[in-house]
Design a protein around this motif. Structure first.
Motif, PDB file in Angstrom:
ATOM      1  N   PHE A  83       0.779  -1.238   0.000  1.00 48.12           N
ATOM      2  CA  PHE A  83       0.000   0.000   0.000  1.00 48.12           C
ATOM      3  C   PHE A  83       0.809   1.285   0.000  1.00 48.12           C
ATOM      4  O   PHE A  83       0.265   2.347  -0.301  1.00 48.12           O
ATOM      5  CB  PHE A  83      -0.942   0.024   1.216  1.00 48.12           C
ATOM      6  N   LEU A  84       2.090   1.217   0.338  1.00 48.76           N
ATOM      7  CA  LEU A  84       2.873   2.443   0.468  1.00 48.76           C
ATOM      8  C   LEU A  84       3.994   2.561  -0.553  1.00 48.76           C
ATOM      9  O   LEU A  84       4.836   3.438  -0.453  1.00 48.76           O
ATOM     10  CB  LEU A  84       3.440   2.548   1.896  1.00 48.76           C
ATOM     11  N   GLY A  85       4.017   1.663  -1.518  1.00 45.70           N
ATOM     12  CA  GLY A  85       4.980   1.766  -2.605  1.00 45.70           C
ATOM     13  C   GLY A  85       6.407   1.391  -2.251  1.00 45.70           C
ATOM     14  O   GLY A  85       7.332   1.743  -2.981  1.00 45.70           O
ATOM     15  N   GLU A  86       6.596   0.683  -1.144  1.00 46.92           N
ATOM     16  CA  GLU A  86       7.942   0.246  -0.786  1.00 46.92           C
ATOM     17  C   GLU A  86       8.272  -1.025  -1.552  1.00 46.92           C
ATOM     18  O   GLU A  86       7.416  -1.852  -1.803  1.00 46.92           O
ATOM     19  CB  GLU A  86       8.032   0.009   0.723  1.00 46.92           C
ATOM     20  N   GLY A  87       9.500  -1.181  -1.935  1.00 47.00           N
ATOM     21  CA  GLY A  87       9.901  -2.334  -2.732  1.00 47.00           C
ATOM     22  C   GLY A  87      10.270  -3.545  -1.883  1.00 47.00           C
ATOM     23  O   GLY A  87      10.602  -3.427  -0.712  1.00 47.00           O
ATOM     24  N   MET A  88      10.193  -4.704  -2.513  1.00 47.66           N
ATOM     25  CA  MET A  88      10.644  -5.953  -1.890  1.00 47.66           C
ATOM     26  C   MET A  88      11.995  -6.298  -2.473  1.00 47.66           C
ATOM     27  O   MET A  88      12.162  -6.338  -3.691  1.00 47.66           O
ATOM     28  CB  MET A  88       9.652  -7.088  -2.149  1.00 47.66           C
ATOM     29  N   THR A  89      12.952  -6.502  -1.608  1.00 46.75           N
ATOM     30  CA  THR A  89      14.288  -6.904  -2.035  1.00 46.75           C
ATOM     31  C   THR A  89      14.576  -8.289  -1.475  1.00 46.75           C
ATOM     32  O   THR A  89      13.897  -8.754  -0.557  1.00 46.75           O
ATOM     33  CB  THR A  89      15.348  -5.911  -1.519  1.00 46.75           C
ATOM     34  N   VAL A  90      15.580  -8.925  -2.012  1.00 47.30           N
ATOM     35  CA  VAL A  90      15.961 -10.243  -1.510  1.00 47.30           C
ATOM     36  C   VAL A  90      16.371 -10.163  -0.034  1.00 47.30           C
ATOM     37  O   VAL A  90      15.908 -10.967   0.781  1.00 47.30           O
ATOM     38  CB  VAL A  90      17.078 -10.875  -2.383  1.00 47.30           C
ATOM     39  N   PRO A  91      17.212  -9.184   0.353  1.00 43.49           N
ATOM     40  CA  PRO A  91      17.552  -9.111   1.779  1.00 43.49           C
ATOM     41  C   PRO A  91      16.322  -8.895   2.678  1.00 43.49           C
ATOM     42  O   PRO A  91      16.238  -9.464   3.765  1.00 43.49           O
ATOM     43  CB  PRO A  91      18.505  -7.918   1.871  1.00 43.49           C
ATOM     44  N   LYS A  92      15.367  -8.098   2.222  1.00 47.47           N
ATOM     45  CA  LYS A  92      14.152  -7.871   3.005  1.00 47.47           C
ATOM     46  C   LYS A  92      13.362  -9.166   3.142  1.00 47.47           C
ATOM     47  O   LYS A  92      12.880  -9.502   4.224  1.00 47.47           O
ATOM     48  CB  LYS A  92      13.291  -6.790   2.335  1.00 47.47           C
ATOM     49  N   ALA A  93      13.231  -9.922   2.059  1.00 44.53           N
ATOM     50  CA  ALA A  93      12.504 -11.193   2.094  1.00 44.53           C
ATOM     51  C   ALA A  93      13.204 -12.198   3.005  1.00 44.53           C
ATOM     52  O   ALA A  93      12.555 -12.894   3.787  1.00 44.53           O
ATOM     53  CB  ALA A  93      12.361 -11.762   0.682  1.00 44.53           C
ATOM     54  N   VAL A  94      14.530 -12.255   2.932  1.00 41.68           N
ATOM     55  CA  VAL A  94      15.295 -13.158   3.794  1.00 41.68           C
ATOM     56  C   VAL A  94      15.118 -12.752   5.258  1.00 41.68           C
ATOM     57  O   VAL A  94      14.915 -13.608   6.128  1.00 41.68           O
ATOM     58  CB  VAL A  94      16.789 -13.179   3.391  1.00 41.68           C
TER      59      VAL A  94
END
Length: 112
Positions: A83-94
């Motif tokens: 909802f806020l336009g922040e991206g998903m990165t591999v480090p964030k997912a990990v």
């Protein structure tokens, strides 16, 4: 039949929801310069802490806090992405995966 443990988990989930709502409102408060998002932030955190305190009457603090912090963090990340336009990165997912695994390990490890 809803046991005391079930009630504790329901209160904990409500505490998480209130905290996530308060944190989301904080984003829209623009540093507490907007009244209503600021009020919602304070109300969300107040309700969250009260519900967490009620949960701690029947649940261990380590388990309750791990679930509260872990699910709350994962929910805020999801709200940011969806909802806020922040991206998903591999480090964030990990990182989110490690938080979830950590909560599961604490629960399986007898932190009850």
């Amino acid at each position: 039949m809803c046991t005391l443990v079930h009630m504790a988990f329901l209160m904990l989930l409500a505490a998480i929801a209130a905290e996530v709502g308060g944190t989301t409102a904080m984003k829209f408060s623009h540093g507490f310069s907007r009244l209503w998002p600021s009020v919602l932030t304070l109300a969300g955190y107040g309700v969250s802490f009260w519900l967490l305190a009620q949960t701690l009457k029947t649940m261990s603090v380590g388990t309750a806090y791990a679930i509260w912090a872990g699910l709350g963090t994962a929910a805020i990340v999801a709200i940011g992405i969806l909802f806020l336009g922040e991206g998903m990165t591999v480090p964030k997912a990990v990182g989110i995966g490690l938080i979830i695994v950590g909560v599961v390990v604490l629960n399986l490890g007898g932190a009850h």
